[in-house]
Design a protein around this motif. Sequence first.
Motif, PDB file in Angstrom:
ATOM      1  N   THR A 137     -34.494 -27.661 -33.466  1.00  0.00           N
ATOM      2  CA  THR A 137     -33.089 -27.822 -33.100  1.00  0.00           C
ATOM      3  C   THR A 137     -32.941 -28.895 -32.031  1.00  0.00           C
ATOM      4  O   THR A 137     -33.890 -29.213 -31.311  1.00  0.00           O
TER       5      THR A 137
ATOM      6  N   ASN B 191     -38.271 -27.013 -31.278  1.00  0.00           N
ATOM      7  CA  ASN B 191     -38.303 -25.882 -32.214  1.00  0.00           C
ATOM      8  C   ASN B 191     -37.294 -26.023 -33.344  1.00  0.00           C
ATOM      9  O   ASN B 191     -36.591 -25.081 -33.694  1.00  0.00           O
TER      10      ASN B 191
ATOM     11  N   LEU C 150     -35.739 -31.485 -37.945  1.00  0.00           N
ATOM     12  CA  LEU C 150     -34.474 -30.741 -37.924  1.00  0.00           C
ATOM     13  C   LEU C 150     -34.140 -30.088 -39.261  1.00  0.00           C
ATOM     14  O   LEU C 150     -33.183 -29.311 -39.349  1.00  0.00           O
TER      15      LEU C 150
ATOM     16  N   ILE D  43     -35.607 -32.937 -29.465  1.00  0.00           N
ATOM     17  CA  ILE D  43     -35.691 -31.938 -30.541  1.00  0.00           C
ATOM     18  C   ILE D  43     -36.756 -30.925 -30.173  1.00  0.00           C
ATOM     19  O   ILE D  43     -37.904 -31.289 -29.918  1.00  0.00           O
TER      20      ILE D  43
ATOM     21  N   LYS E 238     -30.294 -27.868 -26.408  1.00  0.00           N
ATOM     22  CA  LYS E 238     -28.996 -27.329 -26.009  1.00  0.00           C
ATOM     23  C   LYS E 238     -28.483 -28.074 -24.775  1.00  0.00           C
ATOM     24  O   LYS E 238     -29.214 -28.275 -23.815  1.00  0.00           O
TER      25      LYS E 238
ATOM     26  N   ARG F 283     -24.694 -36.360 -30.805  1.00  0.00           N
ATOM     27  CA  ARG F 283     -25.514 -35.143 -30.744  1.00  0.00           C
ATOM     28  C   ARG F 283     -26.955 -35.520 -30.460  1.00  0.00           C
ATOM     29  O   ARG F 283     -27.715 -34.728 -29.906  1.00  0.00           O
TER      30      ARG F 283
END
Length: 119
Positions: free
Chosen positions: A61, A59, A25, A57, A64, A40
Amino acid sequence: MTQIDRDLDALVGEWLTLQEAAAALGVSQNQVRQMIRNHRLLGVVRGGELAIPAAFITNGTILKGLQGTLTVLADSGFSPEEALRWMFTADDSLPGTPLDAIRGNRGTEVRRRAQAMLL
């Protein structure tokens, strides 16, 4: 390793250490811990070390739609282990796992199912 750990391993597959998650990250390990506290991310202690499912996780990030679902599950009283089991277990009504549905941009549908478990 306990039977519960082996069962979770079979469901989750690949795990990241706290250090690996932080590197993926691009943040500090303390920030990853804060992300876990804020729902999160979700982590569990495995072999004395905090571990995060690699599937959360992508790429560099956090996936979503994950945070809302983790918050609903935590608010529903799910332990981290119970939440992981739910996220990675196939649900014929989705179809696939809740995690698959989140990856498919169907997070709202997943959160509705999680909220319905409260009723």
